[in-house]
Design a protein around this motif. Sequence first.
Motif, PDB file in Angstrom:
ATOM      1  N   THR A   1       6.087  10.422   5.258  1.00 38.45           N
ATOM      2  CA  THR A   1       6.019   8.992   4.980  1.00 38.45           C
ATOM      3  C   THR A   1       7.411   8.417   5.216  1.00 38.45           C
ATOM      4  OG1 THR A   1       6.485   9.461   2.653  1.00 38.45           O
ATOM      5  CG2 THR A   1       4.166   9.259   3.267  1.00 38.45           C
ATOM      6  N   PRO A   2       7.552   7.097   5.245  1.00 34.76           N
ATOM      7  CA  PRO A   2       8.881   6.524   5.482  1.00 34.76           C
ATOM      8  C   PRO A   2       9.909   6.890   4.410  1.00 34.76           C
ATOM      9  CG  PRO A   2       7.186   4.870   5.851  1.00 34.76           C
ATOM     10  CD  PRO A   2       6.514   6.068   5.247  1.00 34.76           C
ATOM     11  N   PHE A   3       9.462   7.082   3.150  1.00 33.58           N
ATOM     12  CA  PHE A   3      10.378   7.413   2.058  1.00 33.58           C
ATOM     13  C   PHE A   3       9.622   8.172   0.976  1.00 33.58           C
ATOM     14  CE2 PHE A   3       8.515   3.354   0.867  1.00 33.58           C
ATOM     15  CZ  PHE A   3       8.176   3.557  -0.458  1.00 33.58           C
ATOM     16  N   ILE A   4      10.381   8.716   0.016  1.00 34.07           N
ATOM     17  CA  ILE A   4       9.794   9.337  -1.177  1.00 34.07           C
ATOM     18  C   ILE A   4      10.683   8.952  -2.359  1.00 34.07           C
ATOM     19  CG2 ILE A   4      11.045  11.513  -0.861  1.00 34.07           C
ATOM     20  CD1 ILE A   4       8.502  12.933  -2.020  1.00 34.07           C
ATOM     21  N   GLU A   5      10.080   8.750  -3.515  1.00 34.61           N
ATOM     22  CA  GLU A   5      10.850   8.405  -4.702  1.00 34.61           C
ATOM     23  C   GLU A   5      11.498   9.661  -5.281  1.00 34.61           C
ATOM     24  OE1 GLU A   5       7.948   6.354  -7.070  1.00 34.61           O
ATOM     25  OE2 GLU A   5       8.257   4.490  -5.977  1.00 34.61           O
ATOM     26  N   LEU A   6      12.689   9.495  -5.840  1.00 32.12           N
ATOM     27  CA  LEU A   6      13.499  10.607  -6.324  1.00 32.12           C
ATOM     28  C   LEU A   6      12.748  11.486  -7.312  1.00 32.12           C
ATOM     29  CD1 LEU A   6      16.171  12.123  -6.477  1.00 32.12           C
ATOM     30  CD2 LEU A   6      16.970  10.398  -8.110  1.00 32.12           C
ATOM     31  N   ASP A   7      12.120  10.907  -8.327  1.00 35.55           N
ATOM     32  CA  ASP A   7      11.433  11.729  -9.328  1.00 35.55           C
ATOM     33  C   ASP A   7      10.295  12.534  -8.713  1.00 35.55           C
ATOM     34  OD1 ASP A   7       9.930   9.343  -8.980  1.00 35.55           O
ATOM     35  OD2 ASP A   7       9.234   9.343 -11.063  1.00 35.55           O
ATOM     36  N   LYS A   8       9.597  11.944  -7.758  1.00 35.44           N
ATOM     37  CA  LYS A   8       8.498  12.656  -7.091  1.00 35.44           C
ATOM     38  C   LYS A   8       9.028  13.811  -6.244  1.00 35.44           C
ATOM     39  CE  LYS A   8       5.299   8.766  -7.084  1.00 35.44           C
ATOM     40  NZ  LYS A   8       5.982   8.082  -8.162  1.00 35.44           N
ATOM     41  N   LEU A   9      10.171  13.598  -5.599  1.00 33.55           N
ATOM     42  CA  LEU A   9      10.761  14.674  -4.795  1.00 33.55           C
ATOM     43  C   LEU A   9      11.185  15.839  -5.674  1.00 33.55           C
ATOM     44  CD1 LEU A   9      11.874  15.456  -1.882  1.00 33.55           C
ATOM     45  CD2 LEU A   9      14.073  14.844  -2.855  1.00 33.55           C
ATOM     46  N   LEU A  10      11.826  15.552  -6.804  1.00 32.00           N
ATOM     47  CA  LEU A  10      12.274  16.623  -7.695  1.00 32.00           C
ATOM     48  C   LEU A  10      11.090  17.456  -8.175  1.00 32.00           C
ATOM     49  CD1 LEU A  10      14.953  14.788  -9.857  1.00 32.00           C
ATOM     50  CD2 LEU A  10      15.341  16.324  -7.938  1.00 32.00           C
ATOM     51  N   LYS A  11       9.996  16.786  -8.516  1.00 29.24           N
ATOM     52  CA  LYS A  11       8.808  17.506  -8.982  1.00 29.24           C
ATOM     53  C   LYS A  11       8.177  18.298  -7.830  1.00 29.24           C
ATOM     54  CE  LYS A  11       4.362  16.947 -11.138  1.00 29.24           C
ATOM     55  NZ  LYS A  11       3.294  16.045 -11.479  1.00 29.24           N
ATOM     56  N   ARG A  12       8.004  17.662  -6.683  1.00 33.14           N
ATOM     57  CA  ARG A  12       7.361  18.321  -5.539  1.00 33.14           C
ATOM     58  C   ARG A  12       8.129  19.540  -5.058  1.00 33.14           C
ATOM     59  NH1 ARG A  12       7.117  15.888   0.354  1.00 33.14           N
ATOM     60  NH2 ARG A  12       8.874  17.306   0.522  1.00 33.14           N
ATOM     61  N   GLU A  13       9.456  19.481  -5.113  1.00 36.20           N
ATOM     62  CA  GLU A  13      10.291  20.580  -4.630  1.00 36.20           C
ATOM     63  C   GLU A  13      10.647  21.575  -5.744  1.00 36.20           C
ATOM     64  OE1 GLU A  13      11.090  21.189  -1.422  1.00 36.20           O
ATOM     65  OE2 GLU A  13       9.805  19.491  -0.898  1.00 36.20           O
ATOM     66  N   ASN A  14       9.966  21.475  -6.880  1.00 36.91           N
ATOM     67  CA  ASN A  14      10.135  22.384  -8.019  1.00 36.91           C
ATOM     68  C   ASN A  14      11.550  22.406  -8.597  1.00 36.91           C
ATOM     69  OD1 ASN A  14       7.410  23.284  -8.035  1.00 36.91           O
ATOM     70  ND2 ASN A  14       7.874  24.535  -6.262  1.00 36.91           N
ATOM     71  N   LEU A  15      12.233  21.278  -8.530  1.00 32.05           N
ATOM     72  CA  LEU A  15      13.525  21.152  -9.208  1.00 32.05           C
ATOM     73  C   LEU A  15      13.315  20.632 -10.625  1.00 32.05           C
ATOM     74  CD1 LEU A  15      15.727  19.724  -6.329  1.00 32.05           C
ATOM     75  CD2 LEU A  15      15.371  22.096  -6.997  1.00 32.05           C
ATOM     76  N   ALA A  16      12.100  20.181 -10.918  1.00 34.79           N
ATOM     77  CA  ALA A  16      11.689  19.774 -12.254  1.00 34.79           C
ATOM     78  C   ALA A  16      10.223  20.196 -12.409  1.00 34.79           C
ATOM     79  CB  ALA A  16      11.830  18.261 -12.429  1.00 34.79           C
TER      80      ALA A  16
END
Length: 78
Positions: A13-28
């Motif tokens: 997608t054109p962008f991703i929100e920070l909190d969603k990225l952290l969750k998706r990449e298992n950093l949270a």
Amino acid sequence: MTEQAVRSAVIHTPFIELDKLLKRENLAATGGEAGLLIAAGLVRVNGEIERRKRRKLYPGDRVATGEKRLEVVTVLQE
């Protein structure tokens, strides 16, 4: 201490929100945990502390938390 390698975080997608990225990449583990990490000033975007959990990240942005490093990249769809 050696700097950990930067891992690519691919978006379609054109962008991703920070909190969603952290969750998706298992950093949270959860979105709530991602929000707490951000609010506590433990997340950096492009070298700067970021406290906005819905910060839009675009290809080329770099995210760091602890010793984990990500770079947002995109895959063009035809």
